[in-house]
Design an enzyme around this catalytic site. Structure first.
Site, mmCIF file in Angstrom:
data_model
loop_
_atom_site.group_PDB
_atom_site.id
_atom_site.type_symbol
_atom_site.label_atom_id
_atom_site.label_comp_id
_atom_site.label_asym_id
_atom_site.label_seq_id
_atom_site.Cartn_x
_atom_site.Cartn_y
_atom_site.Cartn_z
ATOM 1 N N GLU B 244 6.924 12.504 23.336
ATOM 2 C CA GLU B 244 6.111 11.457 22.732
ATOM 3 C C GLU B 244 5.988 11.700 21.089
ATOM 4 O OE1 GLU B 244 2.741 9.838 24.676
ATOM 5 O OE2 GLU B 244 1.583 10.473 23.244
ATOM 6 N N ARG B 270 5.524 -10.202 -8.086
ATOM 7 C CA ARG B 270 3.927 -10.204 -8.460
ATOM 8 C C ARG B 270 3.786 -9.799 -9.924
ATOM 9 N NH1 ARG B 270 -0.962 -12.733 -8.031
ATOM 10 N NH2 ARG B 270 -2.686 -11.459 -8.538
ATOM 11 N N GLN B 281 3.513 2.345 -13.473
ATOM 12 C CA GLN B 281 3.958 3.536 -12.826
ATOM 13 C C GLN B 281 2.789 3.553 -11.633
ATOM 14 O OE1 GLN B 281 4.120 6.634 -15.683
ATOM 15 N NE2 GLN B 281 6.466 6.617 -15.477
#
Lengths: 79, 381
Positions: B244, B270, B281
């Site tokens: 898992e 955008r 940055q």
């Protein structure tokens, strides 16, 4: 050192906190809580490295890890 | 170490990505809002041979190697936006199919594996109890052998798939004097007298993944439903956790990769203050951090796959992977929201849901703190 002695030394060093505690080949490592669920993983890693054997998940059952005798017997069966 | 992926492995991953994108994402927001399990998706993925990836063909599986399995789960996470369904699939595979594959008798394998691989039976496991979580082996549910049966008494909680499961691997104490070595595993079928299963529990995320509570009141389990030997419970549990902690968390890496790509796309398009936000940055570094986390996550997961293929153990690597990927998943989801700004916070977009879904990953399969305990312990501390 034989297999029993190697196992005893490792178990005493890794799992026994109290320096006065002695273990024999018949000491029940599981019922006495000397080896816990994390300890068994460390012990298996040690056994695989030290004795060059493979320990499968299916082998990690009480009858193989109960005491130093059963551990040594299991290691012998895999070598 | 050789992590080179062959064409078959890459093709398998790409196939599951395309399938998941096409078949598993319909009405996602609505299903999340209503906390509905995607039964239609379950039926469709059942036909894709995913559940039986690690199972040999003899028992209805594919017999794929673990690297292929990890890659396929990564593809599932990338293509499927339904983390609740992913969680249910993973629980079915690693906490039910795997223990049966590794510990069951020949009769049990023949009886259950083909149907589990086809998704005709849904599985899970039941370990956690109201008073045992991180201290997993401190369970109190008991199993007493009597007249060819084991009589189970106790309670289990936070059990993934419980409300929809046909069978569960249930852990119970058969020898109260032997600590973790006194725990055994049982295959318990739905409808077994004395077993009560709760309805779905409401939760913060993973809302489409059913979670329930179990009560065993003199629950009579046939002796032949013992999984492996008495006392093998801890070995079964540790074995399934190793699977898992690598394969489920491969799905999370796939999700992280999708979040990064969505963030890159948004940041490039955008514009604020006259230029794309990707040129700042403060934004581009968040995306660079995502890439670092994804690459390192892949490396540790592939290393585990490689170790297992060599027949070696990867105890410390598995704990590192679980810890690193889960924390990286949460941070990546947080950063994706921050990059998308107010849009990222809105339920109309998937990012707030991804954050809600990600948080549980630092808790289930052993919390981050438990993983650090394991790492420290294996370092001899």
């Amino acid at each position: 050192m034989n297999v029993h002695e190697v196992l005893e030394k490792f178990i005493l060093k890794e799992f026994v906190v109290d320096s006065d505690t002695n273990i024999t080949a018949d000491t029940d490592l599981l019922m006495q809580g000397i080896i816990d669920s994390m300890g068994i993983i460390k012990l298996v890693n040690f056994m695989e490295e030290e004795f060059g054997i493979k320990v499968g998940d299916i082998d990690m059952v009480p009858e193989n890890f109960q005491n130093i005798n059963s551990l040594a017997e299991f290691i012998k069966s895999r070598q | 170490m050789d992590f080179a992926l062959d064409q078959t492995q890459i093709a398998f991953k790409n196939m599951i990505i395309k399938f998941a994108q096409k078949e598993l994402n319909a009405n996602m927001q609505e299903r999340d809002r209503k906390a509905e399990f995607n039964w239609n998706g379950w039926k469709k993925i059942s036909q894709q041979s995913i559940f039986g990836l690690p199972v040999s063909e003899e028992y209805g599986g594919v017999g794929a190697d673990i690297i292929t399995t990890i890659l396929t789960m990564e593809g599932l996470g990338y293509g499927c936006e339904d983390n609740g369904l992913i969680f249910a699939i993973n629980s079915h595979m690693w906490s039910c199919i795997i223990p049966i594959m590794e510990f069951a008798s020949e009769e049990q394998k023949k009886k259950y594996l083909p149907k589990l691989c086809k998704g005709e039976l849904i599985g899970g496991h039941a370990m956690t109890e109201p008073d045992s979580g991180s201290d997993a082996f401190s369970i109190r549910t008991t199993a007493v052998k009597k007249d060819g049966k084991y009589i189970l008494n106790g309670e289990k909680t936070f059990i993934t798939n419980a409300p929809i499961a046909d069978l569960l691997i249930v852990f119970a104490v058969t020898d109260k004097n032997s600590g973790f070595a006194g725990i055994s595993g049982f295959i318990v079928e739905k409808g077994t007298p004395g077993l009560t299963i709760s309805k779905d529990m409401e939760k913060m995320g993973l809302k489409t993944g059913p979670l329930g509570y179990l009560v065993f009141d003199n629950c009579e389990v046939p002796e032949e439903n013992l999984l492996g030997r008495e006392g093998a419970g801890a070995a079964i549990f540790n074995s399934e956790m190793e699977w898992e902690r690598s394969c489920l968390f491969a799905c999370h890496v796939g999700v992280m990769e999708r979040l990064m790509e969505q963030s890159i796309h948004y940041a490039k398009h955008r514009e604020q203050f006259g230029k794309p936000i990707a040129k700042y940055q403060s934004v581009s570094h968040k995306i660079a951090d995502m890439k670092v986390k994804i690459e390192l996550s892949k490396l540790i997961l592939y290393k585990i796959g490689w170790l297992k293929m060599q027949g070696k153990k990867g105890n410390i690597e598995t704990a590192i992977a679980k810890l690193f990927v889960s924390e990286a998943f949460v941070q990546t989801a947080m950063d994706a929201i921050q990059i998308h700004g107010a849009n990222g916070y809105m339920a109309e977009y998937p990012f707030e849901r991804m954050l809600r879904d990600s948080i549980a990953s630092t808790i289930y399969s052993g919390s981050s703190q438990i993983q650090k305990n394991i790492i420290a312990s294996l370092l001899g501390l």
